[in-house]
Design an enzyme around this catalytic site. Structure first.
Site, PDB file in Angstrom:
ATOM      1  N   ASP A 119       0.796  -1.357   0.016  1.00  0.00           N
ATOM      2  CA  ASP A 119       0.117  -0.037  -0.150  1.00  0.00           C
ATOM      3  C   ASP A 119       0.803   1.286   0.008  1.00  0.00           C
ATOM      4  O   ASP A 119       0.264   2.462   0.370  1.00  0.00           O
ATOM      5  CB  ASP A 119      -0.778  -0.093   1.223  1.00  0.00           C
ATOM      6  CG  ASP A 119      -2.204  -0.925   1.028  1.00  0.00           C
ATOM      7  OD1 ASP A 119      -2.631  -0.920  -0.233  1.00  0.00           O
ATOM      8  OD2 ASP A 119      -2.589  -1.467   1.849  1.00  0.00           O
ATOM      9  N   ASP A 180      -7.347  -4.394  -4.214  1.00  0.00           N
ATOM     10  CA  ASP A 180      -6.669  -2.950  -4.079  1.00  0.00           C
ATOM     11  C   ASP A 180      -5.480  -2.609  -4.761  1.00  0.00           C
ATOM     12  O   ASP A 180      -5.095  -1.400  -4.637  1.00  0.00           O
ATOM     13  CB  ASP A 180      -6.670  -2.896  -2.555  1.00  0.00           C
ATOM     14  CG  ASP A 180      -7.689  -3.798  -1.727  1.00  0.00           C
ATOM     15  OD1 ASP A 180      -8.280  -4.683  -2.216  1.00  0.00           O
ATOM     16  OD2 ASP A 180      -8.121  -3.210  -0.665  1.00  0.00           O
TER      17      ASP A 180
HETATM   18  N1  GLY Z   1      -7.158  -1.815   1.414  1.00  0.00           N
HETATM   19  C1  GLY Z   1      -8.079  -2.183   2.231  1.00  0.00           C
HETATM   20  C2  GLY Z   1      -9.156  -1.878   2.248  1.00  0.00           C
HETATM   21  O1  GLY Z   1      -9.931  -1.445   1.355  1.00  0.00           O
HETATM   22  O2  GLY Z   1      -9.895  -2.020   3.282  1.00  0.00           O
END
Ligand code: GLY
Length: 401
Positions: A119, A180
């Site tokens: 992330d 994601d």
């Molecule tokens: N990236 C984690 C979520 O969308 O909760």
């Protein structure tokens, strides 16, 4: 003859204006309302900034006990608060917001070499990416370039994807990839352009193409998680972690995909990514469980619909994506996306979702869902909801002014 000619022109104008009105019909939101919402956001985020107990803590959401939930710089949501401050600086040109954004950015510097997360794109691009765009600060460039290399170290040429959670072994996974990850490609595209490093561009496009093949179902909904075999690249398992079930369509996952393929099209101009974004848009808009006001339930297949929570984070992401996507397509889809975004923004900006100043732990929007199956952040404010809501409001204003 002259009057007939004028009559014909008048008819033609009415027809043209009629079609313009078609593309502007059902106006349920306005630039003034967008500005009012942003003015509320300015007040809330100044209060939020002043409520931070120490610089290493980033406001994320609200605990069940009603207190603010903070995350350290290494938490995946750490970049959204500074990112929102940058957007609010962009809107207001108020130097106080620039100062607050710079100060909150500072503790994220170490993330550029943090190899423990996929992330890093969220964490660095929302914070330093927006900071660079608005100030041209050269130091931010170096942070982003290093961060992109760190992210690229998670790429595996066998699976043709970047790795998500590093703790997958605990779940019996070898190489879990979540939808994601599509969002983090923006950092790789930026760095590829900035440095001329084609490898970063190739990693981003290869990840996006592999994800079309392996994450998406025939109806263009997606799985949350795909686990790959690292020896031969085959798929070991498909399912969910945060959604209602392995075969369901987790609302934020669909939104990450929509936003992700829209941005990949922006960066590549390859029509296959635009087609993917439009197919995802079609899935969302035509889903029988999408409420009339277009704010999705937390999962399109959540049990107990309609008696379950909506997810404002998914809605904010969809609105922002649709405003961008509307710029890449012709009518009638152009108006469909634009009007859907407008409808979402109208709802999110109503009393039901937009918090009063001084309330909601100073977050801007209410009613998001983070991790329903674990009972975490269910009907909570969340910082990424605010970030994409502000982004959508700014995009809306830009398109109308
Ligand atoms: N990236 C984690 C979520 O969308 O909760």
């Amino acid at each position: 003859m002259k009057s007939i000619f004028h009559y014909a022109i008048a008819i033609a104008l009415i027809v043209v204006m009629g079609s313009c009105t078609t593309s502007k019909k059902q106006q349920v939101f306005s630039v003034n309302q967008a500005k009012q919402a942003l003015d509320t956001a300015l007040v809330q985020y100044k209060l939020m900034y002043n409520s931070i107990p120490d610089r290493g803590k980033y406001p994320t959401s609200t605990h069940k006990n009603g207190k603010t939930r903070w995350t350290p710089p290494t938490g995946w949501t750490s970049g959204f608060f500074p990112g929102s401050l940058w957007y609010l600086y962009d809107y207001s040109k108020d130097e106080t917001f620039r100062d607050m954004a710079e100060i909150t950015n500072a503790a994220l510097d170490t993330i550029k070499t943090y190899t423990g997360t996929h992330d890093i794109g969220f964490m660095l691009y929302c914070s330093f990416g927006n900071g660079l765009r608005l100030t041209g600060n050269e130091q931010y460039k170096d942070i982003l370039k290093t961060g992109a290399k760190t992210l690229a170290s998670r790429y595996n040429p066998v699976t043709k994807t970047t790795l998500s959670w590093s703790w997958g072994a605990r779940m019996g996974w070898q190489f879990p990839v979540i939808i994601d990850n599509m969002m983090n490609l923006e950092l790789l595209f930026w760095a590829a352009k900035e440095t001329g490093n084609k490898e970063l561009y190739d990693i981003a496009t290869t990840h996006a193409t592999t994800t079309i093949k392996n994450h998406y179902r025939e109806d263009y909904s997606c799985y949350h998680v795909v686990d790959y075999d690292t020896i031969n690249g085959s798929i070991r398992w498909r399912g969910t972690f945060q959604g209602a079930s392995d075969s369901s369509a987790w609302a934020r996952g669909q939104s990450w995909g929509l936003y992700g393929y829209t941005l990949v099209y922006r960066e590549t101009k390859d029509p296959k990514y635009l087609e993917q974004a439009e197919k995802i848009a079609g899935f969302i808009l035509n889903h029988p469980n999408l409420p009339e006001d277009l704010i999705p339930y937390w999962d399109f297949n959540a049990p107990n619909i309609p008696n379950t929570e909506r997810d404002a984070s998914a809605a904010a992401l969809i609105a922002s994506s649709f405003l961008e996507l509307s710029q890449y397509v012709e009518e009638p889809n152009k108006s469909t996306y634009y009007l859907a975004a407008e409808k979402i923004l109208a709802k999110l900006s109503s009393e039901e979702y937009l918090a009063k100043t001084g309330e909601n732990n100073f977050f801007i929007l209410k009613h998001s869902v983070g991790f329903h199956p674990k009972g975490l952040e269910v009907d909570s404010p969340i910082n990424y909801t605010d970030y994409y809501y502000i982004e959508a409001l700014l995009r809306y204003i830009a398109l109308n002014e």
